[in-house]
Scaffold this active site. Sequence first.
Site, PDB file in Angstrom:
ATOM      1  N   LYS A   1       0.845  -1.185   0.000  1.00 31.89           N
ATOM      2  CA  LYS A   1       0.000   0.000   0.000  1.00 31.89           C
ATOM      3  C   LYS A   1       0.882   1.238   0.000  1.00 31.89           C
ATOM      4  O   LYS A   1       1.967   1.243   0.596  1.00 31.89           O
ATOM      5  CB  LYS A   1      -0.895   0.026   1.256  1.00 31.89           C
ATOM      6  CG  LYS A   1      -1.652   1.324   1.464  1.00 31.89           C
ATOM      7  CD  LYS A   1      -2.379   1.386   2.798  1.00 31.89           C
ATOM      8  CE  LYS A   1      -3.015   2.752   2.996  1.00 31.89           C
ATOM      9  NZ  LYS A   1      -3.744   2.848   4.266  1.00 31.89           N
TER      10      LYS A   1
ATOM     11  N   GLU B   1      -7.667  11.865  13.203  1.00 32.12           N
ATOM     12  CA  GLU B   1      -6.725  10.770  13.472  1.00 32.12           C
ATOM     13  C   GLU B   1      -5.775  11.091  14.623  1.00 32.12           C
ATOM     14  O   GLU B   1      -4.922  11.977  14.512  1.00 32.12           O
ATOM     15  CB  GLU B   1      -5.923  10.436  12.214  1.00 32.12           C
ATOM     16  CG  GLU B   1      -5.059   9.204  12.381  1.00 32.12           C
ATOM     17  CD  GLU B   1      -4.459   8.722  11.070  1.00 32.12           C
ATOM     18  OE1 GLU B   1      -3.665   7.772  11.120  1.00 32.12           O
ATOM     19  OE2 GLU B   1      -4.773   9.290  10.014  1.00 32.12           O
TER      20      GLU B   1
ATOM     21  N   GLU C   1     -12.344  10.547  -3.671  1.00 31.48           N
ATOM     22  CA  GLU C   1     -12.156  10.467  -2.220  1.00 31.48           C
ATOM     23  C   GLU C   1     -11.315  11.635  -1.719  1.00 31.48           C
ATOM     24  O   GLU C   1     -11.613  12.233  -0.675  1.00 31.48           O
ATOM     25  CB  GLU C   1     -11.489   9.141  -1.856  1.00 31.48           C
ATOM     26  CG  GLU C   1     -11.228   8.988  -0.361  1.00 31.48           C
ATOM     27  CD  GLU C   1     -10.547   7.669  -0.033  1.00 31.48           C
ATOM     28  OE1 GLU C   1      -9.569   7.686   0.742  1.00 31.48           O
ATOM     29  OE2 GLU C   1     -10.991   6.627  -0.560  1.00 31.48           O
TER      30      GLU C   1
END
Length: 446
Positions: free
Chosen positions: A205, A255, A433
């Site tokens: 990723k 976060e 996104e």
Amino acid sequence: MESLGSGGDASGRGDAPLVTRRRELDAVSRRAVLDAFGPPRAVWTPPDDPSFVGWGAAATLSADGRNRLTQLQVSADRLFAHIDADDAPQGTRPRLVGGISFHDAHQPDPPWTGFDSARFVLPQLQLTWTDDSAWLTANAVGPDDPAAVDDRVEDALAEIEDATPSGRISEPPGVTSRKRCPSRERWREQVRAAIDRISGGDLQKVVLAQSLSVELERELSLPDVIARLDIAYPDCQRFLVQPGDGPVFFGATPERLVSVSGRTVETVALAGSTGRGDTTEEDEWLAAELLDSKKDIHEHELVADAVRTQLSPYASSVQTGQRTVRKLPTVQHLQTPITAELDDAEHVLTLVEALHPTPAVGGLPPDAAWETIKETEAFDRGWYASPVGWFDAAGDGAFAVGIRSAVAEADRATLFAGAGIVADSDPDREWDEVQLKYGPMLDALE
């Protein structure tokens, strides 16, 4: 201003006492305080812990290179070695506030002027809001007369009492032009190249980011932009860091990177995203789809597994909570809370170094993702997606990941957002996104 360099004291006063004095005061408007006092300044407003505003600089610590956090810890230990303090609640103790850049080789070029590779400030004055009161803390390193710090508290109290908000919260300044980096077609090429690397086995990723530079109709009002973020994103960590007279880095991030209190560690895995629905039914359908998405669950579990692995060398136990959907005004995320109990007391900076960058903003394996990001992105991330937060003399502290953020000066701002790329990512879906993730900052600006 006392200036402490990395691993050493530029002023030669490393053994000077840190004198701290505090006073309790009546309720006061943070917006008024931000309006009344200039830089350097910082704001830290978590959803469930005491918030604070700091301004002025009693000491500044900076460092660069691969060992920057170790160097900072050494400098901080020297700064906090001799503290002359009165009695007051723990949350009002002197603390260093700041952050680090995403890449350790960062140079503070525009728009990141003044934002060193690692920079933390001990405020001259710190205003902390607890559950039922507010406290003003004054700090000075090696003052000629400790009584002068008491005088500083009294003088600041008088200024704060005279500070009042300047009318209603102003409307956002408005956006007159936008410049994206990269273009949509270039983004497609970058995502496809990353997928090719993943297919080749080099990557699992990688998080690729975009920047959006905007010109504003009017100069940005920092008190008002933070007030707007407070209203719109009360469940997020709101932050602001302005190291000097120039740019300011601010945001409302969902976060948490890590918080440390004694031997207790709290963090969260946050990865996998979708939009919000126009109706309750559509919103719930999107959340259910996210919870069942193989692509998003895979991306999320890569992050959760990595966080557990990074904490395990320091912890006697690591506990993982239930995976749920985190709903924000423009986007929904998969999240999993993670807690740990440490074998021994560890400085929060040690854990920041172990966790940064998380796979949620970097990728896996870390080194391959790091290189891919540096080779691919055509702009400097600066402090975007990096640890921002505070720590105290005990090594306790709290850090967030600087996403949903922007760096701004006068009538210009640069916004940042990214998307996690895995084997079955679609470039156009990832583009969409990213646009959703610009929402918090754009809403605050236009």
